[in-house]
Design a protein around this motif. Structure first.
Motif, PDB file in Angstrom:
ATOM      1  N   VAL A 154     -45.937  36.347  17.076  1.00 52.07           N
ATOM      2  CA  VAL A 154     -45.647  37.779  16.956  1.00 52.07           C
ATOM      3  C   VAL A 154     -44.278  38.106  17.553  1.00 52.07           C
ATOM      4  O   VAL A 154     -43.451  38.793  16.934  1.00 52.07           O
ATOM      5  CB  VAL A 154     -46.745  38.624  17.644  1.00 52.07           C
ATOM      6  CG1 VAL A 154     -46.343  40.091  17.692  1.00 52.07           C
ATOM      7  CG2 VAL A 154     -48.078  38.462  16.914  1.00 52.07           C
ATOM      8  N   VAL A 155     -44.013  37.585  18.758  1.00 52.65           N
ATOM      9  CA  VAL A 155     -42.738  37.862  19.432  1.00 52.65           C
ATOM     10  C   VAL A 155     -41.564  37.291  18.628  1.00 52.65           C
ATOM     11  O   VAL A 155     -40.554  37.976  18.415  1.00 52.65           O
ATOM     12  CB  VAL A 155     -42.742  37.278  20.856  1.00 52.65           C
ATOM     13  CG1 VAL A 155     -41.342  37.344  21.474  1.00 52.65           C
ATOM     14  CG2 VAL A 155     -43.730  38.021  21.743  1.00 52.65           C
ATOM     15  N   ALA A 156     -41.686  36.052  18.170  1.00 53.37           N
ATOM     16  CA  ALA A 156     -40.599  35.409  17.421  1.00 53.37           C
ATOM     17  C   ALA A 156     -40.318  36.142  16.116  1.00 53.37           C
ATOM     18  O   ALA A 156     -39.150  36.335  15.738  1.00 53.37           O
ATOM     19  CB  ALA A 156     -40.959  33.954  17.133  1.00 53.37           C
ATOM     20  N   THR A 157     -41.359  36.559  15.428  1.00 54.82           N
ATOM     21  CA  THR A 157     -41.188  37.265  14.149  1.00 54.82           C
ATOM     22  C   THR A 157     -40.480  38.600  14.347  1.00 54.82           C
ATOM     23  O   THR A 157     -39.522  38.924  13.624  1.00 54.82           O
ATOM     24  CB  THR A 157     -42.559  37.499  13.481  1.00 54.82           C
ATOM     25  OG1 THR A 157     -43.210  36.237  13.267  1.00 54.82           O
ATOM     26  CG2 THR A 157     -42.387  38.214  12.141  1.00 54.82           C
ATOM     27  N   ILE A 158     -40.929  39.368  15.339  1.00 60.17           N
ATOM     28  CA  ILE A 158     -40.330  40.682  15.586  1.00 60.17           C
ATOM     29  C   ILE A 158     -38.875  40.551  16.010  1.00 60.17           C
ATOM     30  O   ILE A 158     -37.979  41.205  15.472  1.00 60.17           O
ATOM     31  CB  ILE A 158     -41.131  41.451  16.654  1.00 60.17           C
ATOM     32  CG1 ILE A 158     -42.522  41.805  16.125  1.00 60.17           C
ATOM     33  CG2 ILE A 158     -40.391  42.726  17.070  1.00 60.17           C
ATOM     34  CD1 ILE A 158     -43.437  42.416  17.174  1.00 60.17           C
ATOM     35  N   GLN A 159     -38.609  39.676  16.999  1.00 58.38           N
ATOM     36  CA  GLN A 159     -37.251  39.565  17.538  1.00 58.38           C
ATOM     37  C   GLN A 159     -36.266  38.985  16.517  1.00 58.38           C
ATOM     38  O   GLN A 159     -35.132  39.443  16.420  1.00 58.38           O
ATOM     39  CB  GLN A 159     -37.263  38.694  18.796  1.00 58.38           C
ATOM     40  CG  GLN A 159     -37.700  39.418  20.042  1.00 58.38           C
ATOM     41  CD  GLN A 159     -36.689  40.422  20.560  1.00 58.38           C
ATOM     42  OE1 GLN A 159     -36.930  41.105  21.534  1.00 58.38           O
ATOM     43  NE2 GLN A 159     -35.538  40.537  19.935  1.00 58.38           N
ATOM     44  N   THR A 160     -36.696  37.987  15.766  1.00 62.17           N
ATOM     45  CA  THR A 160     -35.799  37.392  14.766  1.00 62.17           C
ATOM     46  C   THR A 160     -35.477  38.393  13.670  1.00 62.17           C
ATOM     47  O   THR A 160     -34.326  38.515  13.226  1.00 62.17           O
ATOM     48  CB  THR A 160     -36.435  36.130  14.155  1.00 62.17           C
ATOM     49  OG1 THR A 160     -36.778  35.211  15.192  1.00 62.17           O
ATOM     50  CG2 THR A 160     -35.467  35.443  13.208  1.00 62.17           C
ATOM     51  N   PHE A 161     -36.486  39.141  13.235  1.00 58.18           N
ATOM     52  CA  PHE A 161     -36.257  40.155  12.201  1.00 58.18           C
ATOM     53  C   PHE A 161     -35.302  41.237  12.700  1.00 58.18           C
ATOM     54  O   PHE A 161     -34.359  41.626  11.985  1.00 58.18           O
ATOM     55  CB  PHE A 161     -37.587  40.786  11.777  1.00 58.18           C
ATOM     56  CG  PHE A 161     -37.428  41.953  10.842  1.00 58.18           C
ATOM     57  CD1 PHE A 161     -37.140  41.742   9.499  1.00 58.18           C
ATOM     58  CD2 PHE A 161     -37.532  43.256  11.310  1.00 58.18           C
ATOM     59  CE1 PHE A 161     -36.959  42.827   8.636  1.00 58.18           C
ATOM     60  CE2 PHE A 161     -37.362  44.335  10.459  1.00 58.18           C
ATOM     61  CZ  PHE A 161     -37.084  44.119   9.112  1.00 58.18           C
ATOM     62  N   LEU A 162     -35.536  41.723  13.909  1.00 56.12           N
ATOM     63  CA  LEU A 162     -34.682  42.779  14.458  1.00 56.12           C
ATOM     64  C   LEU A 162     -33.234  42.307  14.601  1.00 56.12           C
ATOM     65  O   LEU A 162     -32.291  43.041  14.313  1.00 56.12           O
ATOM     66  CB  LEU A 162     -35.215  43.240  15.819  1.00 56.12           C
ATOM     67  CG  LEU A 162     -36.493  44.084  15.819  1.00 56.12           C
ATOM     68  CD1 LEU A 162     -36.944  44.357  17.251  1.00 56.12           C
ATOM     69  CD2 LEU A 162     -36.276  45.402  15.074  1.00 56.12           C
ATOM     70  N   THR A 163     -33.054  41.063  15.052  1.00 54.61           N
ATOM     71  CA  THR A 163     -31.703  40.542  15.291  1.00 54.61           C
ATOM     72  C   THR A 163     -30.947  40.331  13.994  1.00 54.61           C
ATOM     73  O   THR A 163     -29.797  40.774  13.846  1.00 54.61           O
ATOM     74  CB  THR A 163     -31.770  39.220  16.076  1.00 54.61           C
ATOM     75  OG1 THR A 163     -32.453  39.433  17.318  1.00 54.61           O
ATOM     76  CG2 THR A 163     -30.359  38.693  16.355  1.00 54.61           C
ATOM     77  N   PHE A 164     -31.574  39.683  13.015  1.00 58.81           N
ATOM     78  CA  PHE A 164     -30.844  39.332  11.800  1.00 58.81           C
ATOM     79  C   PHE A 164     -30.908  40.405  10.716  1.00 58.81           C
ATOM     80  O   PHE A 164     -30.382  40.207   9.618  1.00 58.81           O
ATOM     81  CB  PHE A 164     -31.332  37.980  11.271  1.00 58.81           C
ATOM     82  CG  PHE A 164     -30.839  36.829  12.087  1.00 58.81           C
ATOM     83  CD1 PHE A 164     -29.562  36.330  11.915  1.00 58.81           C
ATOM     84  CD2 PHE A 164     -31.640  36.268  13.075  1.00 58.81           C
ATOM     85  CE1 PHE A 164     -29.090  35.282  12.688  1.00 58.81           C
ATOM     86  CE2 PHE A 164     -31.180  35.214  13.854  1.00 58.81           C
ATOM     87  CZ  PHE A 164     -29.900  34.723  13.661  1.00 58.81           C
ATOM     88  N   SER A 165     -31.539  41.535  11.036  1.00 58.16           N
ATOM     89  CA  SER A 165     -31.435  42.693  10.146  1.00 58.16           C
ATOM     90  C   SER A 165     -30.190  43.503  10.466  1.00 58.16           C
ATOM     91  O   SER A 165     -29.814  44.409   9.727  1.00 58.16           O
ATOM     92  CB  SER A 165     -32.681  43.576  10.270  1.00 58.16           C
ATOM     93  OG  SER A 165     -32.795  44.098  11.585  1.00 58.16           O
TER      94      SER A 165
END
Length: 313
Positions: A154-165
């Motif tokens: 959950v943490v990896a999905t949220i943070q990666t999406f937020l960063t590379f969006s």
């Protein structure tokens, strides 16, 4: 600047540690040795657990899973770092950077709560020895491990999406040795205040929460030992708990310093040193502190090599 004027960045450049060739060769030799030692130690512990019946307990079940996670963890960053130290081409594709960040966050976040699960196991073993087998069952161990992975996912999905969006429109030099959140956010061509707040809140939940869940059982363990055990037992337990807490503090402390600072302070050499503590140094120390200093493991090592020698004969 409007969204349509952005030039999409297709690759990043990992600046790394130094442009001095001699220093890069030295760092390559040092990090290669650390990588090989870490990998070998964790692999050996997994093999030892598999073939040593005296280690088939919840404590070593956690440690075997922890070692497997650590192997994946150090393999996410170190090989690319080693290649960059020897190569003049330090580029990494946009999607390669995304994948590296996702895997790193997944494994690091999982490790945070797996450490908490391991301290919970020790707490029950020392503070509730009569109820230990009924509390820490194999099913409970699996649930704790699966729960740790779910939190990591959950943490990896949220943070990666937020960063590379975020939009990246020009600067593509990451002043770091791997794709981490703070130095990549520093390259964004837009205001990152929302991302900074989101990262801060997630780190508070993840790192600080897991740190408290990890440390509090050790505090209770020490208190129980002081009240009930002999002087010799107290010294031994204090030594064990202290060594565990040192590694936990290195891992959580350096991570907190890295992620709980404002954007304006990103990109210094101190960041790289702090990152080394939880990406390279902690995985190197963990197998020796958590397992190889343990008498049960030492006994299992002797039996393992004795059986191996007899098999060869």
């Amino acid at each position: 600047m409007s969204r349509g004027n952005y030039t999409t960045v297709k690759e990043f450049i990992l600046v790394g540690f130094s442009d001095v060739l001699e220093l890069q060769y030295f760092l390559f030799a040092v990090f290669l040795c650390i990588f090989i030692i870490s990998l070998s130690a964790h692999m050996f512990l997994i093999v030892l657990y598999r073939f040593s019946t005296n280690l088939h307990t919840p404590m070593y079940f956690f440690l075997a899973n922890f070692s497997l996670l650590e192997i994946c963890y150090i393999s996410t960053i170190t090989p690319k770092m080693l290649v960059n130290l020897l190569s003049g081409n330090k580029t990494i594709t946009f999607y390669g950077c995304t994948s590296q960040m996702y895997c790193f966050l997944l494994l690091a976040s999982t490790e945070c709560y797996l450490l908490a699960a391991m301290s919970y196991d020790r707490y029950n073993a020392i503070c509730h020895p009569l109820k230990y087998n009924s509390i820490v069952t194999r099913g409970a161990c699996i649930k704790l491990i699966v729960g740790s992975w779910i939190i990591g996912f959950v943490v990896a999905t949220i943070q990666t999406f937020l960063t590379f969006s975020l939009p990246f429109c020009g600067p593509n030099k990451i002043n770091h040795f791997y794709c981490d959140i703070p130095p990549i956010m520093a390259l964004a061509c837009t205001d990152t205040k929302f991302n900074e707040i989101a990262t801060f809140l997630i780190v508070i939940f993840l790192v600080i929460g897991a740190f408290m869940l990890t440390v509090l059982p050790y505090v209770q363990i020490i208190w129980t030992i002081v009240k009930h055990h002999s002087t010799t037992g107290t010294k031994k337990a204090f030594s064990t708990c202290a060594s565990h807490l040192i590694v936990v503090t290195i891992f959580f402390g350096s991570g907190s310093v890295m992620y709980l600072r404002p954007k304006s302070s990103y990109g210094t050499n101190v960041d790289k040193f702090m990152s080394l503590m939880y990406t390279i140094i902690a995985p190197l120390l963990n197998p020796f502190i958590y397992s190889l200093r343990n008498n049960d493991v030492k006994f299992a090592v002797k039996i393992f090599f004795f059986n191996l020698k007899n098999t060869e004969l």
